[in-house]
Enzyme design. Structure first.
Site, PDB file in Angstrom:
ATOM      1  N   GLU A  80      79.008 141.855  -8.443  1.00 35.68           N
ATOM      2  CA  GLU A  80      80.195 141.619  -9.272  1.00 35.68           C
ATOM      3  C   GLU A  80      80.908 142.946  -9.477  1.00 35.68           C
ATOM      4  OE1 GLU A  80      78.734 139.501 -12.811  1.00 35.68           O
ATOM      5  OE2 GLU A  80      79.285 137.642 -11.816  1.00 35.68           O
ATOM      6  N   ASN A  96      74.181 138.418 -24.275  1.00 34.70           N
ATOM      7  CA  ASN A  96      74.079 139.838 -24.623  1.00 34.70           C
ATOM      8  C   ASN A  96      75.382 140.621 -24.463  1.00 34.70           C
ATOM      9  OD1 ASN A  96      73.813 139.712 -21.838  1.00 34.70           O
ATOM     10  ND2 ASN A  96      72.269 141.322 -21.729  1.00 34.70           N
ATOM     11  N   GLU A 141      73.223 137.078 -11.152  1.00 35.86           N
ATOM     12  CA  GLU A 141      72.984 138.377 -11.803  1.00 35.86           C
ATOM     13  C   GLU A 141      71.845 138.153 -12.782  1.00 35.86           C
ATOM     14  OE1 GLU A 141      74.286 141.185 -11.080  1.00 35.86           O
ATOM     15  OE2 GLU A 141      76.026 140.633  -9.877  1.00 35.86           O
ATOM     16  N   CYS A 147      70.362 143.974 -19.293  1.00 34.16           N
ATOM     17  CA  CYS A 147      69.609 143.866 -18.046  1.00 34.16           C
ATOM     18  C   CYS A 147      69.412 145.250 -17.433  1.00 34.16           C
ATOM     19  CB  CYS A 147      70.356 142.965 -17.075  1.00 34.16           C
ATOM     20  SG  CYS A 147      72.065 143.481 -16.866  1.00 34.16           S
TER      21      CYS A 147
HETATM   22  P1  NAP Z   1      69.157 132.718 -20.106  1.00 31.36           P
HETATM   23  O1  NAP Z   1      68.228 132.112 -21.067  1.00 31.36           O
HETATM   24  O2  NAP Z   1      68.829 132.658 -18.667  1.00 31.36           O
HETATM   25  O3  NAP Z   1      70.572 132.023 -20.385  1.00 31.36           O
HETATM   26  C1  NAP Z   1      71.747 132.435 -19.710  1.00 31.36           C
HETATM   27  C2  NAP Z   1      72.748 131.305 -19.722  1.00 31.36           C
HETATM   28  O4  NAP Z   1      72.221 130.216 -18.970  1.00 31.36           O
HETATM   29  C3  NAP Z   1      73.047 130.738 -21.104  1.00 31.36           C
HETATM   30  O5  NAP Z   1      74.384 130.328 -21.143  1.00 31.36           O
HETATM   31  C4  NAP Z   1      72.115 129.542 -21.171  1.00 31.36           C
HETATM   32  O6  NAP Z   1      72.497 128.529 -22.055  1.00 31.36           O
HETATM   33  C5  NAP Z   1      72.236 129.042 -19.750  1.00 31.36           C
HETATM   34  N1  NAP Z   1      71.148 128.172 -19.334  1.00 31.36           N
HETATM   35  C6  NAP Z   1      69.862 128.180 -19.736  1.00 31.36           C
HETATM   36  N2  NAP Z   1      69.180 127.207 -19.078  1.00 31.36           N
HETATM   37  C7  NAP Z   1      70.067 126.590 -18.257  1.00 31.36           C
HETATM   38  C8  NAP Z   1      69.970 125.503 -17.336  1.00 31.36           C
HETATM   39  N3  NAP Z   1      68.834 124.872 -17.099  1.00 31.36           N
HETATM   40  N4  NAP Z   1      71.098 125.134 -16.676  1.00 31.36           N
HETATM   41  C9  NAP Z   1      72.267 125.756 -16.885  1.00 31.36           C
HETATM   42  N5  NAP Z   1      72.408 126.790 -17.756  1.00 31.36           N
HETATM   43  C10 NAP Z   1      71.318 127.200 -18.420  1.00 31.36           C
HETATM   44  O7  NAP Z   1      69.408 134.262 -20.421  1.00 31.36           O
HETATM   45  P2  NAP Z   1      69.813 134.935 -21.794  1.00 31.36           P
HETATM   46  O8  NAP Z   1      68.613 134.987 -22.667  1.00 31.36           O
HETATM   47  O9  NAP Z   1      71.061 134.315 -22.343  1.00 31.36           O
HETATM   48  O10 NAP Z   1      70.224 136.394 -21.296  1.00 31.36           O
HETATM   49  C11 NAP Z   1      69.288 137.399 -21.104  1.00 31.36           C
HETATM   50  C12 NAP Z   1      68.938 137.529 -19.640  1.00 31.36           C
HETATM   51  O11 NAP Z   1      70.123 137.765 -18.896  1.00 31.36           O
HETATM   52  C13 NAP Z   1      68.046 138.717 -19.360  1.00 31.36           C
HETATM   53  O12 NAP Z   1      67.065 138.352 -18.439  1.00 31.36           O
HETATM   54  C14 NAP Z   1      69.006 139.739 -18.749  1.00 31.36           C
HETATM   55  O13 NAP Z   1      68.391 140.689 -17.937  1.00 31.36           O
HETATM   56  C15 NAP Z   1      69.939 138.864 -18.009  1.00 31.36           C
HETATM   57  N6  NAP Z   1      71.218 139.537 -17.751  1.00 31.36           N
HETATM   58  C16 NAP Z   1      71.492 139.944 -16.479  1.00 31.36           C
HETATM   59  C17 NAP Z   1      72.658 140.627 -16.219  1.00 31.36           C
HETATM   60  C18 NAP Z   1      72.981 141.095 -14.828  1.00 31.36           C
HETATM   61  O14 NAP Z   1      74.129 141.431 -14.581  1.00 31.36           O
HETATM   62  N7  NAP Z   1      72.026 141.130 -13.906  1.00 31.36           N
HETATM   63  C19 NAP Z   1      73.566 140.880 -17.244  1.00 31.36           C
HETATM   64  C20 NAP Z   1      73.257 140.447 -18.529  1.00 31.36           C
HETATM   65  C21 NAP Z   1      72.072 139.763 -18.769  1.00 31.36           C
HETATM   66  P3  NAP Z   1      71.879 128.452 -23.527  1.00 31.36           P
HETATM   67  O15 NAP Z   1      72.700 129.350 -24.323  1.00 31.36           O
HETATM   68  O16 NAP Z   1      72.044 127.058 -23.948  1.00 31.36           O
HETATM   69  O17 NAP Z   1      70.464 128.882 -23.445  1.00 31.36           O
END
Ligand code: NAP
Length: 496
Positions: free
Chosen positions: A476, A169, A268, A302
């Site tokens: 962070e 995102n 995060e 997020c």
């Molecule tokens: P996600 O599905 O958890 O994926 C995040 C990252 O993790 C991607 O690079 C993904 O790779 C990787 N990943 C997925 N499964 C994994 C595994 N088993 N082992 C290692 N890496 C793995 O999240 P998203 O859909 O990309 O992002 C949206 C989420 O991020 C939302 O929940 C949002 O709230 C959160 N977010 C939080 C913050 C914060 O600062 N708190 C900031 C931004 C976003 P792939 O691309 O291959 O799936």
């Protein structure tokens, strides 16, 4: 950048920025193909069309990247803080020099409007400038032992090789928020961006190479096999830390994997931000705050306002104003002039938003504007305002991650604090009121790591970003952001 008469970047400009990005893995200071020569396709979410193909790493590629990071760690951690600060400042300058091309690239792969993409690159660069400052301020301590018989010397050292995993995102800022402090502290890393938006990270890593980051210090693996590639690296014990930004679900999996070798972690994770408007708030300011908190990144943040609680006396007036402003936001391809709302990241996201809205409506919510995904190509969803959304609606518990503002009425302070805290998440909250005493009471009672008081955006590289409860571990940014990449070492000095 050349544009057509409609203000839309020509396909030549788009082709040029996509062509310019390295399409390989960056390992040990070299761009290399995936060992199996497999590739993954990067898509444009405004059309679903393919932008390009890039290397799709295997577990062996991941191991090579971590080996390179491990090999580079000892010498990088002994570089001077000033050298590391200078590297970061060179990368900061390059990001600004290339901001137009980088913004177009980000818009193409992620969908956000160009103006927002530029805003993100500038925000991303700011982490490099901030941590360039922190690199030269890593401190320690000297203390006389309480019995006077010895001295304590406290110093800080780089944690060691890190695994940095980022979401789609904010494809660049979520990277610099980790890479900045890692480099400042003297840590090497393997970065794994999300498979949907790897191009911004590849462009960023190329900038770091150009800025003079030594071979092996920063490595990047792009892959469709996140777990297969990263789990062996986490379990290998060669890496000393995992810094992850993404969903709570994946964060929990990684925490379990990290437990085996007791790795340091920064998490995060997801949010479910309450946005609270009291009847004494400045209504226009609160509406603008809601637009900022809801519509940044099409709601795919997020920090997005996920539950908007409005005091019952003013909810109808607030809903009318908000829906008038939301309905006026133009939806389209992020490259077009005047577009304020781009497509969602993919069809899964579009379907989820549709389901959440349908569920809320089935439970009695009224649609003030929007509410239906358009037909046609791309994963668009219109700015939507729902009123009288019950607390039993799915969207009260789940991240919407789309341009949907659900309004729920509340009676008094006690009721809204209870509702706001009734979630497993605790990243950020927003409170709009002109009563100082109430502002302080509510800000202190809400269980979130960050609170926006009369403001709809809290992100700032100079402030500590992070959540409590299941929204994460660690912070962070801010002065303490570098501590996530430093270990404290205490040296006891005998005097007698
Ligand atoms: P996600 O599905 O958890 O994926 C995040 C990252 O993790 C991607 O690079 C993904 O790779 C990787 N990943 C997925 N499964 C994994 C595994 N088993 N082992 C290692 N890496 C793995 O999240 P998203 O859909 O990309 O992002 C949206 C989420 O991020 C939302 O929940 C949002 O709230 C959160 N977010 C939080 C913050 C914060 O600062 N708190 C900031 C931004 C976003 P792939 O691309 O291959 O799936």
């Amino acid at each position: 950048m050349s544009t057509t008469s409609q203000g839309r970047p020509s396909s030549a400009a788009e082709t040029k920025v996509v062509d310019a990005v390295p399409k390989q893995l960056y390992v040990g200071g070299r761009w290399v193909d995936a060992e199996s020569h497999v590739t993954l396709d990067v898509l444009d979410p405004s059309t679903g069309a393919m932008l390009c193909s890039i290397a799709d790493a295997s577990p062996a590629d991941g191991r090579a990247a971590l080996d390179a990071a491990v090999a580079a760690q000892a010498s990088f951690s002994t570089t001077s803080p000033r050298e590391r600060a200078d590297l970061l400042m060179r990368a900061f300058d390059l990001l600004h020099e290339r901001i137009d091309e980088l913004a177009l690239l980000m818009t193409l792969e992620m969908g956000k409007p160009l103006a927002e993409a530029k805003g993100e690159i500038s925000y991303a660069a700011e982490f490099f400038r901030h941590f360039a400052g922190e690199a030269v301020r890593i401190d320690g301590g000297y203390q006389v032992a309480p019995n006077g018989g010895g001295r304590f010397l406290v110093s800080k050292q780089a944690v060691g090789p890190c695994l940095l995993i980022t979401p789609w995102n904010f494809p660049m800022a979520m990277g610099t928020r980790k890479i900045g402090p890692a480099l400042a502290a003297g840590c090497t890393s393997v970065i794994k961006p999300a498979h949907q938006t790897p191009l911004s990270m590849l462009a960023l890593v190329d900038i770091l190479r150009e800025a003079g980051v030594p071979d092996g210090v920063v490595n990047v693996v792009t892959t469709t096999r996140a777990n297969d590639v990263m789990e062996p690296l986490i379990r290998s014990g060669q890496a000393r830390k995992v810094s992850f930004t993404g969903s709570t679900k994946v964060g929990k999996v990684l925490l379990e994997q990290c437990a085996e070798k007791v790795l340091r972690t920064s998490m995060e994770l997801g949010g479910n931000a309450p946005f609270i408007v009291f009847e004494d708030a400045d209504m226009d300011e609160a509406v603008e705050g809601a637009i900022a908190a809801k519509m940044r990144n099409m709601g795919e943040a997020c920090t997005a306002a996920n539950r908007i609680y409005v005091q019952q006396e003013i909810i109808e007036a607030f809903g009318a104003k908000l829906s008038e402003r939301m309905a006026a936001l133009s939806v389209g391809r992020g490259t077009e002039d005047g577009v304020r709302v781009g497509p969602l990241i993919d069809d899964v996201a579009q379907r989820k938003v549709t389901e959440l809205v349908d569920d809320a409506v089935a439970q009695g919510a009224r649609v003030l504007t929007g509410g239906t995904a358009p037909d046609g190509e791309g994963y668009f969803y219109p700015p939507t305002v729902l009123i009288d959304v019950p607390r039993t609606a799915r969207m009260a518990d789940e991240e919407i991650f789309g341009p949907v503002a659900p309004l729920t009425p509340f009676k008094d302070e006690a009721e809204v604090i209870e509702a706001a805290n009734d979630t497993e998440f605790g990243l950020v909250s927003y409170v709009f009121t002109n009563d100082l005493r109430r502002a302080v009471r509510v800000a202190e009672a809400i269980e979130t790591g960050m609170v926006g008081l009369n403001q709809g955006v809290v992100s700032n590289p100079a402030a500590p970003f992070g959540g409590v409860k299941q929204s994460g571990l660690g912070r962070e940014g801010g002065a303490i952001g570098i501590d996530e990449f430093l270990e404290v070492k205490y040296i006891g000095i005998a005097l007698a």
